[in-house]
Design a protein around this motif. Structure first.
Motif, short mmCIF file in Angstrom:
data_model
loop_
_atom_site.label_atom_id
_atom_site.label_comp_id
_atom_site.label_asym_id
_atom_site.label_seq_id
_atom_site.Cartn_x
_atom_site.Cartn_y
_atom_site.Cartn_z
N ASP A 64 -0.25 -6.33 10.38
CA ASP A 64 -0.55 -5.07 9.69
C ASP A 64 -1.09 -4.01 10.65
OD1 ASP A 64 0.27 -5.76 7.18
OD2 ASP A 64 -1.72 -6.11 6.36
N TYR A 65 -1.58 -4.43 11.83
CA TYR A 65 -2.29 -3.50 12.69
C TYR A 65 -2.07 -3.84 14.16
CZ TYR A 65 -5.79 -7.03 13.97
OH TYR A 65 -6.41 -8.13 14.48
N LEU A 291 7.82 3.02 7.25
CA LEU A 291 8.56 2.55 6.08
C LEU A 291 8.26 3.38 4.83
CD1 LEU A 291 8.11 -1.32 6.45
CD2 LEU A 291 10.17 0.01 6.96
N TYR A 292 7.14 4.11 4.83
CA TYR A 292 6.76 4.89 3.66
C TYR A 292 7.50 6.22 3.65
CZ TYR A 292 2.84 1.60 3.41
OH TYR A 292 2.07 0.47 3.34
N LEU A 297 3.08 8.43 -2.26
CA LEU A 297 1.69 8.85 -2.09
C LEU A 297 0.84 7.86 -1.31
CD1 LEU A 297 1.15 10.31 -5.66
CD2 LEU A 297 1.27 11.61 -3.54
N ARG A 298 1.31 6.64 -1.19
CA ARG A 298 0.57 5.67 -0.38
C ARG A 298 0.48 6.11 1.07
NH1 ARG A 298 3.90 0.45 -2.47
NH2 ARG A 298 5.56 1.92 -1.91
N LYS A 390 4.23 -3.19 1.85
CA LYS A 390 3.71 -1.82 1.86
C LYS A 390 2.52 -1.64 0.92
CE LYS A 390 7.15 1.19 1.50
NZ LYS A 390 8.46 1.67 0.99
N GLU A 391 2.54 -2.32 -0.20
CA GLU A 391 1.48 -2.16 -1.20
C GLU A 391 0.20 -2.89 -0.81
OE1 GLU A 391 -0.55 -1.00 -4.60
OE2 GLU A 391 1.43 -0.29 -3.93
N LEU A 392 0.33 -4.08 -0.22
CA LEU A 392 -0.82 -4.95 0.00
C LEU A 392 -1.33 -4.90 1.44
CD1 LEU A 392 0.21 -8.04 -2.16
CD2 LEU A 392 -1.10 -6.01 -2.83
#
Length: 452
Positions: A64-65, A291-292, A297-298, A390-392
């Motif tokens: 994630d990072y 990817l967003y 809005l995320r 993307k959500e979590l």
């Protein structure tokens, strides 16, 4: 006594911390033993023990990072630095292990107290406390398994190491590592006991309700690859409580836009301090950020541009409204994704589509989201798994997801880190996905280290 020392340390820490509020009022602390419903309530009300300090090593190893070489070099915790590059070296920090077992010990004390009381004296409260204790213990076991155990497979779970399953508060027996099958069986039994006893609504912040237990079961069964049960429990959860935040109602100019205990939180829990993953230090994986889409809005609610590194972003979407720990609890958005993924795998295409459309509509600018219509099960599943990523993000689920998805060649990934000119990799299904236990736990507890 050497055999029992590690658990004695856990129990001692738990007892001294969790019981402080009511034991301080007694004339002689050494003579006090919790005996009443009030005592049981106080033990479970200890938010700092029951809802915090869950392991974060798994997420420290996730994709994630990323860190710059300077940030990595400046980290004072050598175990965290080794975690970042998946170094297979001895770990000294026992807090990853101790925190969840303190919650387990509190839960066990409560169950012991309740076993000695007459339930008919206050049946509603008795049942609630019984359900809460089982839920907390199951949740703690699941967090430990997600960090220190390998991916669950029916063919190997009976021979793979699980975790010690402490079911009583006593310290007079040795801690033994059960199998992974034993571990998940106990997690499921705990959540099922919670389902049978928890109220539909729990008025106490930090406490689980019926929907929380359904959510815990759906998460556990997803990790086990039992998609029919994961679907059924996710559906049961969302029938009781389907609420989602309309992201259009939030301000992207706020440093931390998500309120603590917001309406999507089914059960609040956080890791111990984030360390390397502190949102003010770590940078969101650049591939993930891209990817967003613009109207999602995320992209502006989860992330903010870094002032230190060009074209880099920090995470700000904590569901605990904090940059100092990771939200690892349960939320409706996660359960929508469990239901959708399980439905797609079960070829319930209409259900998978309607579930994802409901979730994503709440995440996009009003009027900009176009409903999904993909009916090919494999393509739809791929889309859902991408949305789950993307959500979590920064939500304590990526490490467990990597483990289970690596079992499927379609979704297996090789993780890569770059520090200066040095590259580090983690292959799919590596034994390193089950983090090494602290040497203190292994040596003093006389339990076996994870296989290598």
């Amino acid at each position: 006594m050497k055999k029992f020392f590690i658990y004695m340390v856990i129990c001692a820490c738990c007892t001294l911390t969790a019981c402080q509020n009511f034991l301080d009022e007694k004339p002689d602390i050494k003579l006090v033993v919790p005996r009443s419903l009030n005592d049981a309530e106080l033990l479970l009300n200890d938010y700092s023990t029951m809802n915090t300090n869950y392991p974060q090593y798994g997420e420290l190893g996730s994709d994630d990072y990323f860190l710059t070489g300077d940030l990595w070099e400046s980290a004072s915790d050598i175990d965290e630095r080794n975690t970042y590059i998946w170094a297979d070296l001895p770990y000294e920090d026992a807090t990853q292990w101790r925190g969840p077992y303190k919650a387990v010990n509190n839960a066990n004390q409560v169950l012991e107290v309740l076993a000695g009381l007459n339930a008919s004296d206050d049946p509603g409260r008795y049942a609630r406390l019984w359900g809460e204790a089982h839920f907390f213990r199951a949740f703690a076991f699941h967090q430990l398994a997600g960090t220190f155990c390998s991916a669950y497979q029916n063919s190997t779970a009976g021979s793979e190491y699980g975790i010690p399953l402490r079911l009583t508060p006593g310290i007079d027996r040795q801690s033994l590592r059960g199998t992974l099958e034993d571990t998940y069986r106990q997690i499921i039994l705990g959540y099922q006991a919670a389902v049978s006893n928890l109220p539909v609504e729990n008025p106490y912040l930090g406490k689980p309700a019926l929907r929380s237990a359904y959510a815990g079961l759906s998460r556990a069964y997803l990790d086990m690859g039992e998609f029919e049960k994961a679907y059924l429990y996710a559906d049961s959860c969302l029938k009781i409580y389907p609420d989602l935040i309309d992201f259009n109602s939030l301000s992207n100019s706020v440093g931390l836009p998500f309120a603590r205990f917001n309406k999507e939180v089914l059960f609040p829990a956080v890791s111990k301090s984030t360390g390397l993953m502190n949102a003010d230090r770590s940078y969101v994986d650049s591939v993930l950020y891209k990817l967003y889409e613009a109207d999602d809005l995320r992209k502006t609610l989860f992330f903010e541009a870094s002032s230190e590194l060009r074209d880099a972003y920090h995470f700000k979407g904590s569901f605990d409204n904090s940059s100092n720990n990771l939200f690892v609890g349960l939320s409706t958005s996660e359960i929508y994704l469990v239901k959708a993924e399980s439905a797609a795998r079960l070829r319930k295409i209409d259900v998978a589509l309607s579930t994802m459309n409901s979730l994503l509509k709440s995440r996009w600018k009003t009027g900009r989201f176009v409903n999904w219509t993909e009916r090919d099960p494999d393509k739809l599943l791929t889309m859902i798994i991408l949305e789950r990523r993307k959500e979590l993000v920064y939500r304590g689920r990526r490490w467990s997801d990597l483990k289970r998805l690596n079992l499927d060649p379609r979704f297996a990934v090789v993780l890569t880190r770059k520090l200066g000119d040095q590259f580090y990799t983690l292959d799919p299904n590596s034994t390193k996905y089950a983090y090494r236990l602290s040497e203190m736990v292994v040596t003093l507890g006389e339990i076996p280290q994870n296989k290598r």
